[in-house]
Design an enzyme around this catalytic site. Structure first.
Site, PDB file in Angstrom:
ATOM      1  CG  ASP A  50       1.861 -12.905  -8.520  1.00  0.00           C
ATOM      2  OD1 ASP A  50       2.099 -13.645  -7.550  1.00  0.00           O
ATOM      3  OD2 ASP A  50       0.746 -12.376  -8.728  1.00  0.00           O
ATOM      4  CG  ASN A  95      -2.880 -16.862  -4.157  1.00  0.00           C
ATOM      5  OD1 ASN A  95      -3.726 -17.372  -4.894  1.00  0.00           O
ATOM      6  ND2 ASN A  95      -3.209 -16.065  -3.163  1.00  0.00           N
ATOM      7  CG  ASP A 316      -6.346  -5.553  -7.794  1.00  0.00           C
ATOM      8  OD1 ASP A 316      -7.210  -6.304  -7.288  1.00  0.00           O
ATOM      9  OD2 ASP A 316      -5.508  -5.960  -8.625  1.00  0.00           O
ATOM     10  CG  ASN A 339     -14.042  -8.380  -8.728  1.00  0.00           C
ATOM     11  OD1 ASN A 339     -14.382  -7.422  -8.037  1.00  0.00           O
ATOM     12  ND2 ASN A 339     -13.283  -8.238  -9.801  1.00  0.00           N
ATOM     13  CD  GLU A 344      -4.219 -11.544  -4.879  1.00  0.00           C
ATOM     14  OE1 GLU A 344      -3.383 -11.227  -5.736  1.00  0.00           O
ATOM     15  OE2 GLU A 344      -5.398 -11.134  -4.919  1.00  0.00           O
ATOM     16  NE  ARG A 347      -7.194  -8.534  -2.401  1.00  0.00           N
ATOM     17  CZ  ARG A 347      -6.510  -8.283  -3.514  1.00  0.00           C
ATOM     18  NH1 ARG A 347      -7.119  -7.720  -4.548  1.00  0.00           N
ATOM     19  NH2 ARG A 347      -5.229  -8.584  -3.601  1.00  0.00           N
ATOM     20  CG  HIS A 388      -0.177  -8.458  -3.008  1.00  0.00           C
ATOM     21  ND1 HIS A 388      -0.021  -7.733  -4.170  1.00  0.00           N
ATOM     22  CD2 HIS A 388      -1.278  -9.242  -3.240  1.00  0.00           C
ATOM     23  CE1 HIS A 388      -0.941  -8.067  -5.042  1.00  0.00           C
ATOM     24  NE2 HIS A 388      -1.725  -8.984  -4.502  1.00  0.00           N
ATOM     25  NE  ARG A 389      -3.221  -5.413  -5.927  1.00  0.00           N
ATOM     26  CZ  ARG A 389      -2.123  -4.871  -6.420  1.00  0.00           C
ATOM     27  NH1 ARG A 389      -1.519  -3.896  -5.762  1.00  0.00           N
ATOM     28  NH2 ARG A 389      -1.623  -5.285  -7.569  1.00  0.00           N
ATOM     29  CE  LYS A 414      -0.587 -13.162  -5.310  1.00  0.00           C
ATOM     30  NZ  LYS A 414      -0.942 -12.694  -6.643  1.00  0.00           N
TER      31      LYS A 414
END
Length: 430
Positions: A50, A95, A316, A339, A344, A347, A388-389, A414
């Site tokens: 990023d 992204n 997150d 949200n 990404e 989720r 990634h998360r 990322k």
């Protein structure tokens, strides 16, 4: 053939980690430094995909900088105002929401702009309509090149502002961040009104605090209205040290809470300007033992219990809580996380799918997830959806008595390319 990482069962978590720089802060200060008068030395810059997308974009926009070999220090030569690239450009931004949204706003300031912003297939599914609508209301000329309301977009500048701007608050705080960054640079004063409830408020706090460091004052009226004076200049602070990433801290803190030992995280403290530092409070509520030092936070194992919480402000790291809850006693409910659906990946759907594989019973709704932990966590293969998360939070399953396999582990590049290396550093095996 899919790249799969197998994480062996971990007996105990113990050790210390020097956290890489915050992604949210890194990309903001790169942009503010580029807009500022004077040169800025950034220390502990995050080295990740990023951030590289922001640096590559700035380079193509004729912003000069000197990046260290380690890519963690950067001297930015300030542009002293808006960017004025001399030719047509097409910028590929992966992204990275923290890149495409603020750059959309900043580039709309240039009346001679002729730039296309695009990215990965998932970027083309992430909304940008509300930001574009606000910019158009202020005179910007922006066109959609494929699907309406989504990138790629063609920016031809023209934003001069208007006394009152409106922005939808419930989708992404990055829309508001983008407007806040550009409003000081236009002639007139601006009042930004928020429609619907603003999500991820702590990220707006980061933006406003960083703008202040660069000499800009924003009046925040209860997150419903923001007042910014025009005809201002960003002024370099000369040097800025980027604190460790609080979102990245969540995985190590949870690992210690589940199966410590004690983990010490350096380069972050309780006075962090990042909203995700509130993760520590949630983990404490679940039973973890937390200690604070001058520039570190440590966590020690304790019996974990479930929570029922609104985690809208920290979406997150709410993902890390979801996986941590598999190791807790009782039913966990995480609320007000709509949200998750526009990140990404979707989720809410992805987390539900992967949590179910462990044997957990999962109930999801429009903006919530309820997790009934299994009696015993099953050995599973985790699909990461190039998110990634998801890769990082599901690594915690290796703290059960089973191994876990992570598909496409490299997606962590990322925001945290060395995540699995650092995770192994604090892992003790039988």
């Amino acid at each position: 053939m899919k790249n799969i990482l197998n994480l062996k069962p971990i007996h105990k978590i113990k050790g210390s980690i020097f956290l890489p720089g915050s992604k949210s802060i890194s990309n903001r200060v790169l942009l503010l430094s580029a807009l500022a008068k004077g040169n800025t030395k950034l220390i502990n810059l995050l080295n990740s995909d990023d951030i590289n997308h922001m640096l590559n974009a700035l380079k193509k926009l004729n912003i000069k900088f000197i990046l260290s070999k380690s890519k963690t220090e950067c001297l930015i030569i300030g542009n002293n105002g808006i960017f004025k690239p001399k030719k047509k450009l097409k910028l590929f931004l992966g992204n990275a929401g923290t890149v495409i949204r603020p750059l959309t706003a900043v580039l709309s300031l240039n009346s001679e702009c002729d730039i296309i912003l695009t990215g990965e297939p998932r970027m083309k599914e992430r909304p940008i309509k509300h930001l574009v609508d606000s910019l158009k209301n202020g005179g910007a000329i922006i066109n959609y090149l494929e699907k309406k309301n989504f990138p790629p977009i063609h920016i031809k500048g023209g934003f001069q502002g208007t006394k009152i701007l409106e922005i939808e608050g419930s989708i992404s705080s990055q829309f508001l961040t983008s407007l806040l960054i550009i409003c000081p640079l236009i002639k007139q004063n601006t009042l930004i009104n928020i429609t619907n409830n603003l999500v991820s408020k702590p990220y707006i706090d980061i933006t406003i605090k960083l703008m202040k460091i660069f000499g800009i004052h924003v009046e925040n009226h209860n997150y419903q209205q923001f007042k910014i004076s025009g005809q201002q200049n960003y002024i370099s602070p000369g040097k800025y040290i980027i604190e460790g990433d609080a979102s990245s801290a969540s995985y190590f803190l949870s690992a210690a809470a589940i199966k410590g030992g004690t983990v010490k995280l350096n380069n972050i403290n309780k006075n962090s300007i990042q909203g995700d530092i509130k993760y520590v409070n949630v983990l404490q509520k679940m039973g973890a033992i937390i200690n604070y030092g001058k520039n570190y936070i440590s966590c020690t194992k304790n019996t974990l219990k479930s929570i029922n919480m609104d985690l809208n402000n920290i979406p997150d790291v709410a993902m890390t809580i979801a996986v941590t809850s598999l190791f807790a006693k009782g039913i966990t409910t995480i609320k007000n996380i709509y949200n998750w659906r526009v990140k990404e990946t979707d989720r809410l759907k992805a987390m539900s799918n992967e949590l179910k594989k462990t044997g957990a019973k999962i109930i999801t709704g429009y903006d919530y997830i309820i997790i009934y932990p299994p009696k015993q966590i099953k050995e599973v293969i985790i699909e990461t959806y190039n998110d990634h998360r998801i890769a990082m939070c599901f690594s915690l399953l290796s703290l059960s008595n089973n191994s876990v396999s992570i598909i496409n582990p490299n997606c962590t590049s990322k925001t945290y390319p060395n995540f699995f290396k650092d995770f192994k550093k604090i892992s003790i095996y039988n």
